[in-house]
Design a protein around this motif. Structure first.
Motif, PDB file in Angstrom:
ATOM      1  N   MET A 197       2.390   9.659   8.926  1.00 22.90           N
ATOM      2  CA  MET A 197       1.158   8.971   8.546  1.00 22.90           C
ATOM      3  C   MET A 197       0.034   9.963   8.282  1.00 22.90           C
ATOM      4  O   MET A 197      -0.744   9.815   7.330  1.00 22.90           O
ATOM      5  N   GLU A 198      -0.058  10.979   9.126  1.00 18.11           N
ATOM      6  CA  GLU A 198      -1.090  12.000   8.907  1.00 18.11           C
ATOM      7  C   GLU A 198      -0.866  12.734   7.596  1.00 18.11           C
ATOM      8  O   GLU A 198      -1.820  13.060   6.873  1.00 18.11           O
ATOM      9  N   SER A 199       0.396  12.963   7.237  1.00 17.76           N
ATOM     10  CA  SER A 199       0.690  13.726   6.022  1.00 17.76           C
ATOM     11  C   SER A 199       0.346  12.965   4.749  1.00 17.76           C
ATOM     12  O   SER A 199       0.153  13.585   3.700  1.00 17.76           O
ATOM     13  N   ILE A 200       0.256  11.635   4.821  1.00 15.62           N
ATOM     14  CA  ILE A 200      -0.022  10.844   3.608  1.00 15.62           C
ATOM     15  C   ILE A 200      -1.412  10.202   3.653  1.00 15.62           C
ATOM     16  O   ILE A 200      -1.727   9.351   2.830  1.00 15.62           O
ATOM     17  N   ALA A 201      -2.240  10.636   4.599  1.00 20.03           N
ATOM     18  CA  ALA A 201      -3.543   9.986   4.800  1.00 20.03           C
ATOM     19  C   ALA A 201      -4.401   9.998   3.536  1.00 20.03           C
ATOM     20  O   ALA A 201      -5.201   9.079   3.310  1.00 20.03           O
ATOM     21  N   LEU A 243       0.813  -1.220   0.000  1.00 20.67           N
ATOM     22  CA  LEU A 243       0.000   0.000   0.000  1.00 20.67           C
ATOM     23  C   LEU A 243       0.848   1.273   0.000  1.00 20.67           C
ATOM     24  O   LEU A 243       0.341   2.351  -0.323  1.00 20.67           O
ATOM     25  N   TRP A 244       2.103   1.156   0.378  1.00 20.03           N
ATOM     26  CA  TRP A 244       2.994   2.310   0.488  1.00 20.03           C
ATOM     27  C   TRP A 244       4.433   1.805   0.418  1.00 20.03           C
ATOM     28  O   TRP A 244       4.674   0.682   0.861  1.00 20.03           O
ATOM     29  N   PRO A 245       5.366   2.555  -0.172  1.00 19.30           N
ATOM     30  CA  PRO A 245       5.331   3.997  -0.448  1.00 19.30           C
ATOM     31  C   PRO A 245       4.877   4.352  -1.861  1.00 19.30           C
ATOM     32  O   PRO A 245       5.060   3.559  -2.793  1.00 19.30           O
ATOM     33  N   ASN A 279       6.107  14.004   0.407  1.00 10.33           N
ATOM     34  CA  ASN A 279       6.467  13.691   1.790  1.00 10.33           C
ATOM     35  C   ASN A 279       7.426  12.508   1.848  1.00 10.33           C
ATOM     36  O   ASN A 279       8.366  12.496   2.650  1.00 10.33           O
ATOM     37  N   PHE A 280       7.191  11.517   0.991  1.00  6.98           N
ATOM     38  CA  PHE A 280       8.115  10.386   0.933  1.00  6.98           C
ATOM     39  C   PHE A 280       9.466  10.821   0.362  1.00  6.98           C
ATOM     40  O   PHE A 280      10.519  10.407   0.865  1.00  6.98           O
ATOM     41  N   ILE A 281       9.450  11.631  -0.662  1.00  3.88           N
ATOM     42  CA  ILE A 281      10.703  12.109  -1.255  1.00  3.88           C
ATOM     43  C   ILE A 281      11.533  12.841  -0.200  1.00  3.88           C
ATOM     44  O   ILE A 281      12.753  12.657  -0.105  1.00  3.88           O
ATOM     45  N   GLU A 282      10.875  13.658   0.620  1.00  2.00           N
ATOM     46  CA  GLU A 282      11.586  14.377   1.675  1.00  2.00           C
ATOM     47  C   GLU A 282      12.109  13.420   2.744  1.00  2.00           C
ATOM     48  O   GLU A 282      13.239  13.585   3.243  1.00  2.00           O
ATOM     49  N   ALA A 283      11.313  12.416   3.092  1.00  2.00           N
ATOM     50  CA  ALA A 283      11.771  11.414   4.059  1.00  2.00           C
ATOM     51  C   ALA A 283      12.989  10.668   3.529  1.00  2.00           C
ATOM     52  O   ALA A 283      13.932  10.378   4.278  1.00  2.00           O
ATOM     53  N   MET A 284      12.990  10.364   2.230  1.00  2.00           N
ATOM     54  CA  MET A 284      14.136   9.700   1.620  1.00  2.00           C
ATOM     55  C   MET A 284      15.359  10.610   1.653  1.00  2.00           C
ATOM     56  O   MET A 284      16.472  10.162   1.989  1.00  2.00           O
ATOM     57  N   ARG A 285      15.172  11.874   1.328  1.00  2.00           N
ATOM     58  CA  ARG A 285      16.301  12.819   1.347  1.00  2.00           C
ATOM     59  C   ARG A 285      16.933  12.878   2.733  1.00  2.00           C
ATOM     60  O   ARG A 285      18.165  12.824   2.879  1.00  2.00           O
TER      61      ARG A 285
END
Length: 298
Positions: A185-189, A135-137, A143-149
């Motif tokens: 989690m809230e940011s990708i809801a 189901l993710w990513p 938001n995921f791109i920033e988490a990866m960075r």
């Protein structure tokens, strides 16, 4: 019928799914020297009748792949699944180096939202689907791109975790969240498709920092939330939900059969009053059963 087991491995995660068909799925490992031989022996015993074996690492944090070099030696990992990343570590442990060799090697398959893969979630004429959905990513989500960075710059890799859902045909469903943090989690809801799920394994071993947000829980409407082995002072206990806490339950075995789930634990004396006694004895430590709900209860 399928059996899902959450192994008690301290501050870390380790699960397996013994599918009803020809598949065996391992999700994360946290093998420490005092328990590795016993746990690996169990994995080998349960997997010996399965032709298709896979290992899924939810994210590149050592408490989710500790001892993977021992596991790979005893039960060779020919199908390795992870989120694509180039994270590096200063502490070059044997486990990290082995994870990296699998991540960057020729046995890897990268996970992202909606990916299809024989025989993870796609069937062919030789073997059926294991029923594990990713189901993710969403690798294009900002938001995921920033988490990866941030992770590749040396920060925590928690928010690189994949979200997995496994469903038994006409039966229970299960969800793994890795170590996703609440704010993330809230940011990708609005960018993750969630549906009613029978058993949810709480994020980040049950920590408050990984509390599953209400925006997710309303869609998931879980019958049981399994809380991991985070320190008690750091835990969120999900008041209002039925829970099993691994700190006190020990190993948790969930045996799926005919629209029900039979629950076994390794800790003597552990009980939950929301379970009904149906006299099951397939494994030691039976504490009760429950019927799988198909309709939302909220």
């Amino acid at each position: 019928m399928p059996v899902i087991k959450s192994l008690s491995v301290g501050n870390g995660d380790m699960f397996y799914i013994a599918h009803a068909g020809d598949s065996f799925t391992m999700i994360d490992c946290n093998l420490k020297t005092d328990s590795s031989e016993e746990l690996i022996a169990e994995l080998k015993r349960v997997a010996r009748t399965k032709g298709m074996r896979r290992f899924i690492c939810t994210h590149p944090d050592e408490d989710h792949f500790r001892g993977i070099e021992l596991l790979d030696k005893a039960l060779p990992i020919n199908n390795f699944y992870c989120v694509k990343n180039t994270v590096e570590k200063d502490d070059l442990t044997d486990s990290w180096l082995h994870y990296k060799s699998l991540r960057d090697g020729d046995k890897v398959f990268y996970l992202e939202k909606g990916v299809r893969r024989r025989w993870l979630n796609a069937s062919d004429e030789s073997r059926g689907s294991a029923g594990v959905q990713v189901l993710w990513p969403n690798v294009s989500n900002p938001n995921f791109i920033e988490a990866m960075r941030k992770s590749e710059a040396g920060h925590s890799p928690n928010n690189l975790s994949c979200v997995l859902r496994y469903a038994v045909k006409d039966g229970a469903s299960f969800m793994w969240l890795g170590d996703l943090e609440t704010d993330f989690m809230e940011s990708i809801a609005d960018d993750i498709e969630l549906e009613k799920t029978t058993v949810v394994f709480a994020s980040h071993h049950g920590r408050k920092t990984g509390k599953i947000p209400d925006s997710w829980l309303k869609k998931l409407d879980p019958q049981i939330i399994v809380i991991g082995e985070a320190p008690r002072r750091d835990m969120h206990y999900y008041t209002g939900y039925q829970t099993i806490t691994q700190n006190t339950a020990g190993h948790i075995t969930l045996d799926c059969s005919d629209g029900k789930v039979h629950v076994y634990v390794s800790a003597e004396g552990y009980s939950r009053d929301f379970l009904s006694d149906e006299g099951e004895n397939k494994y030691p430590g039976y504490i009760g059963s429950f019927e799988v709900e198909t309709e939302y209860t909220l």
